[in-house]
Write an enzyme that holds these catalytic residues in place. Structure first.
Site, short mmCIF file in Angstrom:
data_model
loop_
_atom_site.label_atom_id
_atom_site.label_comp_id
_atom_site.label_asym_id
_atom_site.label_seq_id
_atom_site.Cartn_x
_atom_site.Cartn_y
_atom_site.Cartn_z
N GLU A 150 0.87 -1.17 0.00
CA GLU A 150 0.00 0.00 0.00
C GLU A 150 0.91 1.23 0.00
OE1 GLU A 150 -3.11 -2.48 -0.25
OE2 GLU A 150 -3.07 -0.31 -0.55
N HIS A 175 -7.81 -3.60 -0.06
CA HIS A 175 -6.78 -2.57 -0.14
C HIS A 175 -5.96 -2.48 1.13
CE1 HIS A 175 -7.98 -1.13 -4.06
NE2 HIS A 175 -9.23 -1.07 -3.66
#
Length: 567
Positions: free
Chosen positions: A26, A166
């Site tokens: 990320e 995510h």
């Protein structure tokens, strides 16, 4: 699939003996070279289907995380304050991944970040072999199996035990399941080694090369080509500006798509249809695919699966998601990219307007029991007879204006709702409403664009051509005729002759009365061509429409920027 990199043993390494390190990062943005930083590592090491270990840590990026990234990932500045920095995390990860094949979904992104910070920190890059599950999926799976190769789509299709959200470790775990599922799909094709995965579909079989003669009779002209099998059934339809050159490429290394290789092995002949212009070829391709639904075409095979949002015409109108446009004077917007987008648009409208959500057809003086929405004040309650006819009609008109005119009122309401959610740090909810509104606006813009052209009874337009002018006749959004006006020819008589032979098109109902949405949109793109000249007729865009509201959503780099823009 990104090619497996590095040197290989000639005999090949069985997939069951290879240790893979599936990694996901990320970050604060899309480019390490432009200053984006890593905020989280997640990795899973597997061999022979067994998990050997996991690696997960947040990373302090030494900069503020943009609001739109927080909306996407849920990672806040407070979460990373006490986290280790990249100089501490990267060496630990490289040690964890030592001796493995790196796997990632869209590998250039994750591997690019790792290489960038290795250089920045002066750490020698180990030269990992890499595998990209996104590219591998595109080679293995058909559009009928999955609509796209996003990680979330593949995880759902394969029943992954972890849902992508995510966050790095969850996404890495989902990628592991996708990787194993793709390996299982390759097994029946005899692909059992890492080297075979690397070269899958990248070599043309001799049998495929020997069929090159099937293309020799085709002319070097624009048109449509049809691959047919031994029963003369259509396998595949394509289009090209040069029929001979394009079809010959299917028998060379230029064509590496797996399914195309299968198709070529089944093909017994190629039929060519010469077209006057490239636009005519594109339209003919769309029509042939829609009519014959060739098994090896992935696009445009099922136009009836398009989804529309409908505002009914009845005593108490309501909204409905449908697949068919009827001659019922209802208002339709779409087509949507999928049912979920239509459902999001429906939710945005229901949240902003007090139109009924129940499905029964109600008479003008209904005496049913009021629903829970009516009791909460979210519906004007025509079901129990308490609704005022004029008040309900005014509410319906507000919905109709949002769908068919200027959705300013809805945009303002949803943007305020997003701002309230963001202030309450409910970033995921704000992003959800952003997506709902964006999907709605795209559908409205698409419908308004379609109606611009389908409402024109006849247009004749031309663009320059090497031999003169390409001229097309468009009637109600459908291509009716095409030709090339030779240089030096008087246009009036030539155009009259073209019109005399053009297809008769009768206007109908709805946003696409005479053609598919894809055909009309293809014509719209052609009408935007540089140097185009209108020969006869005209068409125009409305002064007030949804496009001006959609543009900020597509241009803004973050959800926070959208919230700061004036409504």
């Amino acid at each position: 699939m990104q090619a497996v990199q590095g040197s290989f043993d000639e005999l090949g390494r069985p997939l069951s003996d290879v240790t893979f390190c599936v990694v996901d990062l990320e970050t604060t943005g899309g480019s390490a070279a432009k200053g984006s930083r890593i905020t989280e590592f997640g990795a899973v090491k597997v061999r022979g289907g067994e998990v050997l270990g996991e690696f997960q840590t947040l990373v302090n990026p030494d900069e503020l995380i943009p609001a739109y990234i927080t909306v996407l990932t849920g990672i806040t500045n407070q979460m990373v304050i006490g986290a280790p920095r990249i100089a501490e995390v990267l060496p630990s990860f490289l040690e964890f991944a030592r001796g493995t094949v790196l796997v990632a979904h869209n590998a250039p992104f994750d591997v690019g970040f790792l290489k960038h910070f290795s250089r920045e920190l002066g750490i020698p890059w180990p030269g990992f072999e890499t595998l990209d599950t996104a590219v591998l999926a595109r080679r293995v799976l058909s559009r009928e199996e999955v609509p796209n190769c996003k990680l979330s789509t593949l995880a759902a299709a394969f029943g992954a035990t972890s849902t992508p959200n995510h966050r790095a470790l969850s996404d890495a775990r989902a990628t592991v399941d996708v990787l194993h599922a793709l390996f299982e799909r390759l097994g029946p094709f005899g692909v059992t080694t890492l080297e075979e995965v690397s070269t899958y579909t990248s070599k043309v079989k001799p049998e495929q090369r020997r069929k090159r003669h099937l293309a020799e009779h085709l002319p070097e002209a624009p048109g449509v080509y049809l691959f047919r099998d031994a029963n003369d059934d259509i396998l595949y339809v394509g289009t090209s500006r040069n029929l001979r050159t394009r079809t010959r490429s299917y028998f060379t290394k230029a064509e590496t798509r797996t399914r195309m290789g299968e198709m070529v092995m089944l093909a017994q002949r190629i039929e060519g249809i010469v077209c006057a212009t490239a636009l005519e070829a594109q339209v003919r391709e769309l029509r042939l695919i829609g009519r014959h639904r060739p098994p090896y075409n992935r696009r445009s095979r099922f136009p009836e699966r398009l989804t529309w949002l409908k505002l009914t015409r009845e005593p108490w109108p309501r909204l409905s998601i449908v697949r068919t446009i009827l001659d019922d004077e209802a208002d339709y917007i779409g087509p949507f990219r999928g049912r979920s987008a239509a459902e999001g648009a429906l939710t945005a409208l229901h949240d902003s307007y007090k139109i009924r959500q129940c499905t029964p057809r109600l008479v003008l003086r209904s005496k049913r029991t009021a629903c829970a929405l009516a009791e909460m004040g979210h519906c004007l309650s025509p079901c129990d007879g308490s609704a005022d006819v004029e008040e309900y009609a005014a509410e319906v008109q507000r919905v109709r204006r949002a769908m068919t005119g200027d959705p300013q009122e809805l945009v303002t309401a949803v943007r305020q709702h997003m701002l309230d959610l963001a202030r309450a740090e409910r970033f995921e909810d704000a992003a959800m409403w952003r997506d709902r509104l964006t999907g709605f606006l795209r559908a409205v813009v698409r419908t308004q664009r379609l109606r611009e052209l389908t409402g024109a009874e006849e247009l004749v337009a031309a663009i320059p051509h090497p031999q003169g002018w390409e001229i097309h006749v468009i009637r109600h959004g459908r291509l009716a005729a095409a030709g090339v006006l030779p240089r030096g020819t008087h246009p009036t008589g030539w155009v009259d002759a073209l019109l005399a032979t053009a297809e008769t098109v009768v206007g109908g109902f709805g946003p696409i009365p005479a053609a598919t949405a894809e055909e009309t949109e293809t014509l719209l793109r052609w009408l935007d061509s540089p140097g185009l000249r209108m020969v006869r007729g005209s068409w125009h865009a409305p002064l007030e429409g949804a496009a001006r509201h959609l543009t900020p959503f597509e241009e803004a780099s973050s959800s926070w920027q959208l919230l700061q823009q004036p409504g």
